[in-house]
Design an enzyme around this catalytic site. Structure first.
Site, PDB file in Angstrom:
ATOM      1  N   SER A 235       0.820  -1.196   0.000  1.00  0.00           N
ATOM      2  CA  SER A 235       0.000   0.000   0.000  1.00  0.00           C
ATOM      3  C   SER A 235       0.865   1.262   0.000  1.00  0.00           C
ATOM      4  O   SER A 235       1.640   1.460  -0.907  1.00  0.00           O
ATOM      5  CB  SER A 235      -0.950  -0.062   1.197  1.00  0.00           C
ATOM      6  OG  SER A 235      -2.005   0.836   1.049  1.00  0.00           O
ATOM      7  N   ASP A 464      -9.235  -4.193  -5.609  1.00  0.00           N
ATOM      8  CA  ASP A 464      -8.662  -3.659  -4.370  1.00  0.00           C
ATOM      9  C   ASP A 464      -9.422  -2.382  -3.999  1.00  0.00           C
ATOM     10  O   ASP A 464      -9.534  -1.466  -4.813  1.00  0.00           O
ATOM     11  CB  ASP A 464      -7.183  -3.349  -4.596  1.00  0.00           C
ATOM     12  CG  ASP A 464      -6.446  -2.981  -3.324  1.00  0.00           C
ATOM     13  OD1 ASP A 464      -6.969  -2.166  -2.536  1.00  0.00           O
ATOM     14  OD2 ASP A 464      -5.333  -3.494  -3.125  1.00  0.00           O
ATOM     15  N   HIS A 492      -7.527  -5.954  -0.163  1.00  0.00           N
ATOM     16  CA  HIS A 492      -6.416  -5.004  -0.288  1.00  0.00           C
ATOM     17  C   HIS A 492      -5.079  -5.723  -0.211  1.00  0.00           C
ATOM     18  O   HIS A 492      -4.799  -6.415   0.769  1.00  0.00           O
ATOM     19  CB  HIS A 492      -6.523  -3.962   0.823  1.00  0.00           C
ATOM     20  CG  HIS A 492      -5.488  -2.892   0.739  1.00  0.00           C
ATOM     21  ND1 HIS A 492      -5.083  -2.328  -0.452  1.00  0.00           N
ATOM     22  CD2 HIS A 492      -4.749  -2.286   1.703  1.00  0.00           C
ATOM     23  CE1 HIS A 492      -4.159  -1.410  -0.220  1.00  0.00           C
ATOM     24  NE2 HIS A 492      -3.938  -1.372   1.077  1.00  0.00           N
TER      25      HIS A 492
END
Length: 523
Positions: A235, A464, A492
């Site tokens: 991320s 996602d 995610h």
């Protein structure tokens, strides 16, 4: 306010609603979307422990450090390192970074640095809780190393601006304002956050951004004795990793960027694209839900299910749900949306979300939704918070420029609502403190190329919620040596979701530097 994080799966702690429906706590370390902070490139020396050249006088002593490891339980070792607060003035104030490692179980090749996302996610906690979910062959070959970036968790000084009560109020503030009074309330809590940070940590605020965190990573690499950087970033960690590669391309050995961020996007574009990502994810949840007997959204079409969910959100804006935790919080629309968003990070949590929505829609009980949201923002059972959210805001607000005009925020919220009816306003208004932040970047976001770097693997998941798939495609194309690896799936990030195609490709690359075939799609 939404986050980008790596989901580490279920940890086995149970909680439930008042009817005793047990749900597993899933661990997330999270953070808001972040775009690029422009800075002059710094050329590193290939395969060298020395400080990059040219560099200010005084940097070399930081590069000469070694970590003094000590046992900290569970097979882990902990230590600290010093970094300059301001790299332009390294002889002035310094910070103390907290690090942890799980030593290699076999013939050691080096260290794998891990960042779980955020900004604001604790790499120390992530590695302690999730290191053994990494591949067995990877753990044989590498020390798994987690670190708390500047301002985060155990690294000192830490970003602390608000009390727990003030954070409670911020998260409960109406992010779908219908009246001037509700807009004013958003302004009040957002400006209050910015003002409190200016008062409490004025000297730290200018230096918590990604550019300095990336430079810290190179000092850490040297202290670990690694000639080349081997890195897994999830991320926000993908942006941190890409920024590192852009600054120090010749120091990259192997780098996996999972759940990627597109660094060239403006703050406005990031908000809208992320909101669309959550709407895409909730669409996938609804499509799954309507097939289940216990779906509180009905068993009709996906459109009907989403309409019912949107109506439920609006109803909780007028009539909040009950809170069985006894802590006095009102489970209003913002906290309901937070709970739903939290459950979208991992498909394993969808059955829990069905139970939570059923309890809320049929019994008016928002307890489970509230607890789901608490997991995302790292609110503890005693009402205290980790500093994840505060560090998150501090980094994001200095990493890219934000408008100082309330009218511009209103326009952006309206645009986001049109593009993403369920989560658009929620995402935009959650970043409003950056509109009042005392330290802001005047640079514009830009693509990151990492020219001269060895191949970098960028991983994207097609549905996602927090980092839309198109961001992975964009980052892979921007990086001169980018290789895209994709998962046709939900949730995610991809590596820790247990997909064998992704896991084997990532492990093989990190161990041997053999890249997967470009544009591989795993199912």
């Amino acid at each position: 306010m939404l986050w980008q994080s790596a989901s580490v799966g279920c940890q086995g702690e149970h909680f439930g609603d008042k009817n005793g429906d047990g749900v597993n706590k899933f661990r997330t370390v999270t953070g808001l979307a972040v775009a690029a902070f422009v800075a002059a490139a710094c050329t590193g020396t290939p395969n060298s422990k020395a400080a990059p050249s040219p560099s200010p006088k005084g940097i070399a002593r930081y590069y000469a450090q070694h970590v003094s490891w000590h046992d900290c339980g569970g097979g882990f070792q902990c230590g600290t390192l010093h970094m300059p607060l301001d790299y332009a003035h390294p002889d002035a104030q310094r910070i103390t970074m907290s690090v942890i490692r799980l030593p290699a179980e076999g013939q050691r090749k080096g260290s794998l640095l891990i960042n779980p996302g955020g900004p604001g996610g604790s790499g120390v906690e992530f590695v302690r809780e999730g290191a053994r979910q990494f591949g067995a062959d990877l753990r044989k070959n590498f020390d798994l190393v987690g670190f708390d970036p500047r301002g985060v968790n155990q690294t000192k000084p830490v970003v602390r601006c608000l009390t727990s009560r003030e954070l409670d109020r911020f998260f409960a503030t109406d992010t779908s304002p219908d009246t001037p009074a509700e807009v004013n309330d958003l302004v009040k809590v957002s400006k209050g956050w910015a003002d409190d940070c200016k008062t409490r940590i004025p000297s730290l605020l200018p230096y918590v951004g990604t550019i300095n965190a990336a430079k810290d990573m190179d000092v850490l690499r040297a202290a670990l004795g690694d000639q080349g950087m081997t890195y897994y970033g999830a991320s926000y960690g993908t942006y941190l990793g890409a920024y590192y590669a852009d600054l120090f391309p010749k120091h990259v050995r192997a780098m996996v960027l999972d759940g990627a961020i597109d660094p060239k996007l403006s703050g406005d574009a990031v908000n809208i694209e992320q909101a669309k990502g959550f709407d895409t994810a909730v669409h996938a949840f609804a499509a799954d839900c309507v097939k289940a007997n216990d779906c509180p959204l009905g068993n009709g079409s996906v459109h009907q299910a989403l309409t019912r969910l949107q109506r439920f959100f609006a109803q909780t804006d007028k009539k909040p749900l009950k809170n069985g935790l006894g802590d006095g919080r009102v489970v209003d629309e913002s906290l309901v949306e937070l709970g739903v968003a939290s459950a979208l990070y991992n498909k394993q949590t969808w059955p829990i979300l069905r139970l939570a929505l059923k309890s809320g829609m049929e019994q008016g009980d928002g307890t489970t939704l509230l607890r789901l949201g608490d997991l995302l923002v790292e609110r503890n059972k005693d009402g205290s918070y980790s500093n994840q959210s505060e560090a998150n805001m501090a980094v994001n607000c200095v990493d890219k420029p934000y408008s100082r005009s309330l009218g511009a925020w209103k326009d952006q919220a309206a645009k986001a609502k049109k593009a993403a009816p369920l989560f658009g306003q929620f995402v935009v208004w959650g970043t409003l403190p950056c509109g009042y932040w005392p330290v802001q970047s005047h640079e514009q976001p830009r693509p990151l190329h990492a020219q001269g770097s060895k191949p970098i693997v960028v991983v994207g998941t097609t549905r996602d919620p927090a980092t839309p798939y198109r961001w992975a495609q964009a980052l892979a194309s921007q990086l001169n040596s980018g290789v895209l690896l994709s998962l046709d799936g939900d949730g995610h990030t991809a590596y820790l979701q247990g997909n064998p195609c992704i896991s084997s490709a990532v492990d093989r690359y990190l161990i041997s530097t053999a890249t997967p075939k470009k544009n591989t799609m795993c199912h």
